[in-house]
Design a protein around this motif. Structure first.
Motif, PDB file in Angstrom:
ATOM      1  N   PHE A   1      52.686  41.028  27.644  1.00 35.52           N
ATOM      2  CA  PHE A   1      52.901  40.072  26.927  1.00 35.52           C
ATOM      3  C   PHE A   1      51.786  40.262  25.731  1.00 35.52           C
ATOM      4  CE2 PHE A   1      52.856  35.988  24.540  1.00 35.52           C
ATOM      5  CZ  PHE A   1      54.120  35.743  24.160  1.00 35.52           C
ATOM      6  N   PRO A   2      52.237  40.381  24.238  1.00 33.53           N
ATOM      7  CA  PRO A   2      51.089  40.555  23.252  1.00 33.53           C
ATOM      8  C   PRO A   2      50.083  39.583  23.242  1.00 33.53           C
ATOM      9  CG  PRO A   2      53.271  40.117  22.251  1.00 33.53           C
ATOM     10  CD  PRO A   2      53.441  40.557  23.643  1.00 33.53           C
ATOM     11  N   GLY A   3      49.022  39.750  22.553  1.00 32.46           N
ATOM     12  CA  GLY A   3      48.158  38.864  22.323  1.00 32.46           C
ATOM     13  C   GLY A   3      46.467  39.187  22.119  1.00 32.46           C
ATOM     14  N   PRO A   4      45.791  38.644  21.522  1.00 36.32           N
ATOM     15  CA  PRO A   4      44.554  39.094  21.090  1.00 36.32           C
ATOM     16  C   PRO A   4      43.532  39.523  22.341  1.00 36.32           C
ATOM     17  CG  PRO A   4      44.389  36.687  21.414  1.00 36.32           C
ATOM     18  CD  PRO A   4      45.944  36.999  21.337  1.00 36.32           C
ATOM     19  N   GLY A   5      43.820  39.224  23.648  1.00 31.82           N
ATOM     20  CA  GLY A   5      43.014  39.850  24.569  1.00 31.82           C
ATOM     21  C   GLY A   5      43.833  40.915  25.363  1.00 31.82           C
ATOM     22  N   ALA A   6      44.947  41.194  24.746  1.00 30.07           N
ATOM     23  CA  ALA A   6      45.934  42.216  25.652  1.00 30.07           C
ATOM     24  C   ALA A   6      45.394  43.670  25.306  1.00 30.07           C
ATOM     25  CB  ALA A   6      47.121  42.052  25.047  1.00 30.07           C
ATOM     26  N   VAL A   7      45.635  44.523  26.482  1.00 29.08           N
ATOM     27  CA  VAL A   7      45.008  45.826  26.462  1.00 29.08           C
ATOM     28  C   VAL A   7      46.046  46.738  26.369  1.00 29.08           C
ATOM     29  CG1 VAL A   7      42.803  45.102  27.578  1.00 29.08           C
ATOM     30  CG2 VAL A   7      44.854  46.004  29.092  1.00 29.08           C
ATOM     31  N   SER A   8      45.718  47.949  26.505  1.00 24.29           N
ATOM     32  CA  SER A   8      46.844  48.929  26.367  1.00 24.29           C
ATOM     33  C   SER A   8      47.247  49.428  27.779  1.00 24.29           C
ATOM     34  CB  SER A   8      46.527  50.337  25.671  1.00 24.29           C
ATOM     35  OG  SER A   8      45.332  51.223  26.126  1.00 24.29           O
ATOM     36  N   VAL A   9      48.460  49.932  28.024  1.00 21.32           N
ATOM     37  CA  VAL A   9      48.839  50.573  29.365  1.00 21.32           C
ATOM     38  C   VAL A   9      47.676  51.638  29.866  1.00 21.32           C
ATOM     39  CG1 VAL A   9      50.363  52.006  30.735  1.00 21.32           C
ATOM     40  CG2 VAL A   9      51.129  50.383  28.962  1.00 21.32           C
ATOM     41  N   GLN A  10      47.030  52.473  28.920  1.00 19.47           N
ATOM     42  CA  GLN A  10      45.956  53.385  29.398  1.00 19.47           C
ATOM     43  C   GLN A  10      44.773  52.764  29.679  1.00 19.47           C
ATOM     44  OE1 GLN A  10      47.989  53.475  26.650  1.00 19.47           O
ATOM     45  NE2 GLN A  10      48.410  55.346  25.537  1.00 19.47           N
ATOM     46  N   ALA A  11      44.454  51.425  29.104  1.00 19.41           N
ATOM     47  CA  ALA A  11      43.246  50.851  29.526  1.00 19.41           C
ATOM     48  C   ALA A  11      43.430  49.836  30.657  1.00 19.41           C
ATOM     49  CB  ALA A  11      42.535  50.328  28.558  1.00 19.41           C
ATOM     50  N   MET A  12      44.452  49.726  30.905  1.00 27.56           N
ATOM     51  CA  MET A  12      44.856  48.750  32.122  1.00 27.56           C
ATOM     52  C   MET A  12      44.273  48.970  33.345  1.00 27.56           C
ATOM     53  SD  MET A  12      48.813  47.954  33.456  1.00 27.56           S
ATOM     54  CE  MET A  12      48.888  49.628  34.123  1.00 27.56           C
ATOM     55  N   MET A  13      44.443  50.206  33.936  1.00 29.23           N
ATOM     56  CA  MET A  13      43.996  50.496  35.296  1.00 29.23           C
ATOM     57  C   MET A  13      42.428  50.126  35.559  1.00 29.23           C
ATOM     58  SD  MET A  13      46.862  51.571  36.974  1.00 29.23           S
ATOM     59  CE  MET A  13      45.896  52.381  38.382  1.00 29.23           C
ATOM     60  N   GLN A  14      41.778  50.752  34.443  1.00 28.78           N
ATOM     61  CA  GLN A  14      40.249  50.439  34.532  1.00 28.78           C
ATOM     62  C   GLN A  14      39.875  48.907  34.526  1.00 28.78           C
ATOM     63  OE1 GLN A  14      37.802  52.952  34.798  1.00 28.78           O
ATOM     64  NE2 GLN A  14      36.399  51.123  35.100  1.00 28.78           N
ATOM     65  N   CYS A  15      40.800  48.096  33.753  1.00 27.53           N
ATOM     66  CA  CYS A  15      40.325  46.676  33.595  1.00 27.53           C
ATOM     67  C   CYS A  15      40.649  46.133  35.094  1.00 27.53           C
ATOM     68  CB  CYS A  15      41.271  46.168  32.558  1.00 27.53           C
ATOM     69  SG  CYS A  15      40.856  46.559  30.902  1.00 27.53           S
ATOM     70  N   LEU A  16      41.803  46.427  35.667  1.00 29.40           N
ATOM     71  CA  LEU A  16      41.955  45.985  36.885  1.00 29.40           C
ATOM     72  C   LEU A  16      40.909  46.425  38.103  1.00 29.40           C
ATOM     73  CD1 LEU A  16      45.838  46.327  37.178  1.00 29.40           C
ATOM     74  CD2 LEU A  16      44.933  44.286  37.171  1.00 29.40           C
ATOM     75  N   LEU A  17      40.588  47.589  37.874  1.00 26.88           N
ATOM     76  CA  LEU A  17      39.547  48.052  39.001  1.00 26.88           C
ATOM     77  C   LEU A  17      38.159  47.352  38.587  1.00 26.88           C
ATOM     78  CD1 LEU A  17      40.182  52.062  38.762  1.00 26.88           C
ATOM     79  CD2 LEU A  17      40.485  50.184  40.613  1.00 26.88           C
ATOM     80  N   ASP A  18      37.966  47.033  37.303  1.00 27.24           N
ATOM     81  CA  ASP A  18      36.698  46.225  36.904  1.00 27.24           C
ATOM     82  C   ASP A  18      36.968  44.996  37.420  1.00 27.24           C
ATOM     83  OD1 ASP A  18      35.793  48.521  35.578  1.00 27.24           O
ATOM     84  OD2 ASP A  18      36.066  47.718  33.666  1.00 27.24           O
ATOM     85  N   ARG A  19      37.985  44.328  37.441  1.00 28.94           N
ATOM     86  CA  ARG A  19      38.217  42.950  37.914  1.00 28.94           C
ATOM     87  C   ARG A  19      38.046  43.041  39.514  1.00 28.94           C
ATOM     88  NH1 ARG A  19      42.916  39.423  35.220  1.00 28.94           N
ATOM     89  NH2 ARG A  19      42.013  39.140  33.229  1.00 28.94           N
ATOM     90  N   THR A  20      38.560  43.684  40.093  1.00 26.52           N
ATOM     91  CA  THR A  20      38.423  44.025  41.760  1.00 26.52           C
ATOM     92  C   THR A  20      36.798  44.184  41.937  1.00 26.52           C
ATOM     93  OG1 THR A  20      40.433  45.166  41.795  1.00 26.52           O
ATOM     94  CG2 THR A  20      39.088  45.416  43.758  1.00 26.52           C
ATOM     95  N   ASP A  21      36.113  45.045  41.292  1.00 26.19           N
ATOM     96  CA  ASP A  21      34.725  45.296  41.753  1.00 26.19           C
ATOM     97  C   ASP A  21      33.968  44.127  41.439  1.00 26.19           C
ATOM     98  OD1 ASP A  21      35.169  47.765  42.283  1.00 26.19           O
ATOM     99  OD2 ASP A  21      34.650  48.836  40.477  1.00 26.19           O
ATOM    100  N   SER A  22      34.220  43.346  40.304  1.00 24.30           N
ATOM    101  CA  SER A  22      33.536  42.221  39.692  1.00 24.30           C
ATOM    102  C   SER A  22      33.811  40.876  41.096  1.00 24.30           C
ATOM    103  CB  SER A  22      33.948  41.459  38.493  1.00 24.30           C
ATOM    104  OG  SER A  22      33.500  40.401  38.360  1.00 24.30           O
ATOM    105  N   ARG A  23      34.922  40.965  41.602  1.00 21.88           N
ATOM    106  CA  ARG A  23      35.189  39.927  42.564  1.00 21.88           C
ATOM    107  C   ARG A  23      34.391  40.460  43.693  1.00 21.88           C
ATOM    108  NH1 ARG A  23      41.181  37.843  44.843  1.00 21.88           N
ATOM    109  NH2 ARG A  23      40.205  36.491  46.449  1.00 21.88           N
ATOM    110  N   SER A  24      34.530  41.839  44.090  1.00 24.37           N
ATOM    111  CA  SER A  24      33.508  42.153  45.330  1.00 24.37           C
ATOM    112  C   SER A  24      32.214  42.218  45.366  1.00 24.37           C
ATOM    113  CB  SER A  24      33.986  43.599  45.573  1.00 24.37           C
ATOM    114  OG  SER A  24      35.573  43.822  45.894  1.00 24.37           O
ATOM    115  N   TYR A  25      31.614  42.480  44.205  1.00 20.75           N
ATOM    116  CA  TYR A  25      30.186  42.528  44.007  1.00 20.75           C
ATOM    117  C   TYR A  25      29.506  41.231  43.237  1.00 20.75           C
ATOM    118  CZ  TYR A  25      31.151  46.990  45.749  1.00 20.75           C
ATOM    119  OH  TYR A  25      31.709  48.156  46.557  1.00 20.75           O
ATOM    120  N   GLY A  26      30.119  40.374  42.989  1.00 20.19           N
ATOM    121  CA  GLY A  26      29.928  39.073  42.085  1.00 20.19           C
ATOM    122  C   GLY A  26      29.172  39.579  40.690  1.00 20.19           C
TER     123      GLY A  26
END
Length: 300
Positions: free
Chosen positions: A137-162
């Motif tokens: 869904f479009p929006g000011p905080g939306a990312v591209s498909v290309q950047a999506m994977m890294q953002c998800l990995l960052d979220r996972t790492d953020s949850r794992s390591y605080g």
């Protein structure tokens, strides 16, 4: 737009309007063949069904052509006669209760990929693990498909390591988190060089409604924590284009199709060879029927 993006738009979707001359004959020719280069199953079964005319749905009794959009079942066409597509991720469609079933293209995805697509009627929304789900869904905080994977990995790492993962993963580490060509067929994940990193994306959410109705669903608190992904540089071919909206506002089936093609190329790092083209099986045929009718009526 890069030359690759231009080629993609011209050959696996609608032609860019800038390529259309003002000559009416060129415009009519374009209307007859708006979708180019798709690897589709034969439309012969749909031609025959259209010639027979509408039939009653065996479940609800409604008069339908090809499928019943109320019961999500085929009408006058057998399951063996249409293509079935296996998707690399699960698709959840949140449908606005006021969306007209007969005008929605979400049913196309459910019919053609029944095991991977689920349609919910708002306010029914399933529980999501935000680190494994994205909202297209479009929006000011939306990312591209290309950047999506890294953002998800960052979220996972953020949850794992605080704390946020500030250092971007190397390309080979990102690839370790994706499926290989063979693993897509077998349904297993790629275990590359001893890496145990888990593939981050499991589900993709789409909103099915008119663009004027989307705000109620997109602002629902249950979707607020999901990473938003925007499909850029895509233009709609939908014959029910909404007045006053830009041509980058896609129909539901177009959004699903373009997301998956981008995901295949940019996230799975695989060459796209028409794996999801048959998601447009009904859409492309109906589009040709509508445009032929316009030409016959002199509206082209």
């Amino acid at each position: 737009m890069s030359s690759l993006d231009q080629d993609h738009c011209l050959h696996r979707g609608c032609r860019d309007k800038t390529t259309v001359s003002s000559d009416s004959s060129d415009t009519c020719k374009l209307a007859k063949q708006p979708l180019q280069g798709l690897k589709l199953a034969s439309h012969a079964v749909l031609v025959k069904a259209q010639q027979r005319g509408r039939l009653k749905c065996s479940k609800c009794g409604g008069s339908r052509m090809f499928f019943c959009y109320t019961c999500c079942s085929l009408v006058g066409v057998s399951l063996q006669e249409i293509p079935l597509i296996k998707l690399p991720v699960k698709i959840d469609i949140i449908k606005h209760p006021n969306e007209t079933d007969g005008k929605s293209t979400a049913i196309h995805a459910k019919i053609l990929s029944p095991t991977d697509v689920t349609i919910y009627t708002y306010p029914c929304i399933p529980e999501f693990e935000k680190e494994k789900v994205v909202l297209v869904f479009p929006g000011p905080g939306a990312v591209s498909v290309q950047a999506m994977m890294q953002c998800l990995l960052d979220r996972t790492d953020s949850r794992s390591y605080g704390e946020p993962c500030m250092k971007r993963l190397k390309r080979d580490e990102v690839q370790d988190a994706t499926y290989t060509d063979k693993s897509l067929e077998s349904g297993t994940q790629n275990e590359a060089k001893g890496s145990s990193r888990v593939f981050p994306l499991q589900r993709v959410v789409f909103i099915d409604s008119t663009w004027n109705q989307t705000n109620k669903i997109s602002t629902d608190e249950r979707l607020q924590d999901l990473l938003q992904v925007e499909l850029k540089m895509r233009k709609t071919c939908f014959w029910r284009h909404q007045k006053g909206k830009p041509d980058t506002y896609l129909s539901t089936i177009e959004a699903i199709y373009y997301f998956l093609t981008d995901f295949h190329e940019h996230c799975l790092s695989l060459e796209y060879n028409g794996e999801y083209d048959n998601l447009l099986f009904f859409y492309s045929y109906l589009h040709s029927v509508v445009n032929k009718a316009k030409v016959s009526a002199g509206k082209c």
